[in-house]
Each structure stands twice: as C-alpha cells, then as structure tokens.
Scaffold this motif. Structure first.
Motif, PDB file in Angstrom:
ATOM      1  N   TYR A 228       0.828  -1.206   0.000  1.00 38.00           N
ATOM      2  CA  TYR A 228       0.000   0.000   0.000  1.00 38.00           C
ATOM      3  C   TYR A 228       0.866   1.261   0.000  1.00 38.00           C
ATOM      4  O   TYR A 228       0.677   2.167  -0.806  1.00 38.00           O
ATOM      5  N   GLY A 229       1.845   1.302   0.902  1.00 43.33           N
ATOM      6  CA  GLY A 229       2.730   2.461   0.988  1.00 43.33           C
ATOM      7  C   GLY A 229       3.609   2.606  -0.241  1.00 43.33           C
ATOM      8  O   GLY A 229       3.895   3.726  -0.683  1.00 43.33           O
TER       9      GLY A 229
ATOM     10  N   LYS B  26       1.643   4.246  -3.010  1.00 38.53           N
ATOM     11  CA  LYS B  26       1.513   5.684  -2.748  1.00 38.53           C
ATOM     12  C   LYS B  26       2.807   6.425  -3.086  1.00 38.53           C
ATOM     13  O   LYS B  26       2.784   7.472  -3.716  1.00 38.53           O
TER      14      LYS B  26
ATOM     15  N   THR C 271       3.308   6.615  -6.831  1.00 39.79           N
ATOM     16  CA  THR C 271       2.381   7.589  -7.415  1.00 39.79           C
ATOM     17  C   THR C 271       2.890   9.008  -7.194  1.00 39.79           C
ATOM     18  O   THR C 271       2.857   9.839  -8.103  1.00 39.79           O
ATOM     19  N   GLU C 272       3.373   9.286  -5.992  1.00 37.58           N
ATOM     20  CA  GLU C 272       3.931  10.607  -5.707  1.00 37.58           C
ATOM     21  C   GLU C 272       5.122  10.896  -6.616  1.00 37.58           C
ATOM     22  O   GLU C 272       5.235  11.988  -7.171  1.00 37.58           O
TER      23      GLU C 272
ATOM     24  N   ARG D  24      -0.312  14.435   2.991  1.00 37.04           N
ATOM     25  CA  ARG D  24      -0.615  13.105   3.526  1.00 37.04           C
ATOM     26  C   ARG D  24      -1.499  13.262   4.751  1.00 37.04           C
ATOM     27  O   ARG D  24      -1.042  13.185   5.891  1.00 37.04           O
TER      28      ARG D  24
END
Length: 83
Positions: free
Chosen positions: A2-3, A6, A9-10, A28
C-alpha cells in the motif's frame, strides 16, 4: 505494498511536474473525519466510535492504549489546503 504504491504515485506526479513546470504538493492527511462517514466500514475511527457509543456498545481499542493519533476534521483540513 500500500505504501509503495503511494510513494510510486507521488514520484510519478513529481516527474510530471518537472516535465511540464507544474508545482506538485503532496498532502498526507491521516485520520480525517467528518460529514459523510457512516461508521459502518472498517475505516474512520471517529465515525465508528460515535456510532458504537450511540448504540450503547463498548468501543474496542486494539493494543495497550498507548498509541496516539491525530484526527483532522474535513472542513478544517480543506480550509487549510486552499489557503
């Protein structure tokens, strides 16, 4: 995983920003609460706790109770973001 998704994507957004000269800002926001939360899903501690308390049921806290969290009211978070 999950992290990782993220973070990737960033990084992709930052690359687009560099390519097109766009400033990218990542916020965030953790533990938001406010209108629209039903309290029936596994997310949204505040809404779930309020719903549980109003039903006269005990609020279950996992762990030893020493963990702390910051909660952000949606309207306040949005007001901060648009400044």
């Amino acid at each position: 995983m999950y992290g990782t998704v993220k973070a990737l994507t960033e990084q992709a957004l930052f690359e687009v920003g560099r390519k097109y000269g766009i400033t990218i800002v990542v916020l965030r926001v953790a533990n938001p609460y406010g209108p629209g939360q039903s309290g029936t899903r596994r997310q949204g501690f505040v809404a779930a706790a309020v719903k549980t308390a109003l039903a006269g049921e005990p609020i279950v806290i996992w762990g030893d109770g020493s963990t702390t969290r910051d909660f952000v009211y949606l309207d306040e978070g949005i007001a901060w973001m648009v400044r």
